[in-house]
Design a protein around this motif. Structure first.
Motif, PDB file in Angstrom:
ATOM      1  N   GLY A  52      38.457  34.485  32.888  1.00 11.47           N
ATOM      2  CA  GLY A  52      39.261  35.644  32.511  1.00 11.47           C
ATOM      3  C   GLY A  52      39.508  35.830  31.034  1.00 11.47           C
ATOM      4  O   GLY A  52      40.435  36.549  30.652  1.00 11.47           O
ATOM      5  N   TYR A 163      39.657  39.321  34.026  1.00  9.56           N
ATOM      6  CA  TYR A 163      40.579  39.747  32.966  1.00  9.56           C
ATOM      7  C   TYR A 163      41.087  41.161  33.242  1.00  9.56           C
ATOM      8  O   TYR A 163      42.293  41.441  33.161  1.00  9.56           O
ATOM      9  N   GLU A 166      43.607  41.238  36.092  1.00 14.03           N
ATOM     10  CA  GLU A 166      44.913  40.717  35.676  1.00 14.03           C
ATOM     11  C   GLU A 166      45.711  41.778  34.920  1.00 14.03           C
ATOM     12  O   GLU A 166      46.913  41.964  35.159  1.00 14.03           O
ATOM     13  N   ARG A 169      46.894  44.606  37.291  1.00 15.83           N
ATOM     14  CA  ARG A 169      48.011  44.177  38.126  1.00 15.83           C
ATOM     15  C   ARG A 169      49.317  44.116  37.346  1.00 15.83           C
ATOM     16  O   ARG A 169      50.382  44.461  37.874  1.00 15.83           O
ATOM     17  N   GLN A 170      49.243  43.699  36.096  1.00 22.68           N
ATOM     18  CA  GLN A 170      50.457  43.664  35.276  1.00 22.68           C
ATOM     19  C   GLN A 170      50.999  45.068  35.052  1.00 22.68           C
ATOM     20  O   GLN A 170      52.210  45.304  35.162  1.00 22.68           O
TER      21      GLN A 170
END
Length: 215
Positions: A52, A163, A166, A169-170
Motif C-alpha cells: 500500500g 493504497y 485505504e 475508505r477514510q
C-alpha cells in the motif's frame, strides 16, 4: 541603456527546482542516519503496491510538494511521512517533487489478483458514476484516463489498489485527510465498499496515459 536594462533583470535560476538535488534527497535523505524517500517509494517512484505504499512517478510536482507541505505542517496526519517532511526545507520539497514528477511511469502492477468483473465494475463507476446512489464519475476530476489535474486532482493511473482503497475508505468514513479532502468526503459518502474495491482495482490496471507527455 540596453545593457543597463538587461543587468537589472532579476535571475530566476535560483528559484527553479533542481531534480538532481531531489534525486540526492530521494536516495540519501537530508540527515545522517535517516533513509531517503526511496526506502519506501523506490528510486523509480513505483512505490510498493503489495503493502500500500503509493507510487510517486506520475504525480505532478505541484501535488507532491503540496502534500509534503501538508505532512510537515500537520495538515495531513501520517506518522511515517510527517517526520520526514519536517526535515525538508520548502526548497528541498520542491526539488524532490521535481525529481519524482520527471520520472517515467512504471507499468501497472503485475500479478493483479482482481478479476475482470471487478475491474469492469470499477471502470463503470470511474467513467459514469452511480447516479442512482448519488456517486459522481471519478473521471470528471481525475480525467477519463486517470491523468489528473495537477495539484487539484492527482494523477491516478497505475496507482496501488491497496493504497487507493485505504484512502477511499477514510474519506467514506468522513475523514478529510488533508485540506483538499472535503470534496472527496462528499464524493465517497454514498459509495458501497464493493465499488471502492472495484474502482481501486480498475485504476491500478490503467496504463500511463500519454507516456512521457503532460502530467
Amino acid at each position: 541603456m540596453g545593457l543597463t536594462l538587461l543587468a537589472a533583470q532579476p535571475s530566476h535560476a535560483a528559484d527553479t527546482p533542481d531534480p538532481a538535488a531531489g534525486r540526492t534527497i530521494a536516495e540519501s535523505g537530508v540527515l545522517t542516519g535517516h533513509v531517503g524517500c526511496s526506502a519506501c517509494h523506490l528510486m523509480n517512484g513505483a512505490g510498493q503496491p503489495d503493502v500500500g505504499i503509493p507510487r510517486l512517478a506520475g504525480f505532478s510536482a505541484a501535488y507532491i510538494a503540496q502534500q509534503l507541505d501538508f505532512f510537515a505542517s500537520d495538515k495531513r496526519s501520517n506518522s511515517w511521512m510527517a517526520p520526514y517532511a519536517r526535515m525538508l526545507t520548502p526548497r528541498q520539497m520542491q526539488d524532490v517533487a521535481a525529481y519524482y514528477a520527471a520520472l517515467p511511469e512504471p507499468p501497472p502492477a503485475e500479478n493483479d489478483p482482481a478479476g475482470d468483473a471487478l475491474r469492469a465494475r470499477g471502470k463503470e463507476v470511474f467513467q459514469k458514476g452511480d447516479m442512482a446512489h448519488g456517486v459522481m464519475p471519478c473521471g470528471g476530476c481525475h480525467g477519463p484516463a486517470g491523468q489528473g489535474m495537477g495539484a487539484f486532482a492527482p494523477h491516478l493511473a497505475g496507482q496501488s489498489a491497496p493504497y487507493l482503497l485505504e484512502q477511499l475508505r477514510q474519506w467514506h468514513q468522513g475523514k478529510d485527510r488533508d485540506p483538499m479532502g472535503k470534496m472527496m468526503v462528499t464524493e465517497t459518502h454514498a459509495m458501497a465498499d464493493a465499488d471502492m474495491q472495484a474502482v481501486a482495482a480498475y485504476v491500478q490496471s490503467l496504463p500511463a496515459p500519454n507516456a512521457g507527455g503532460t502530467k
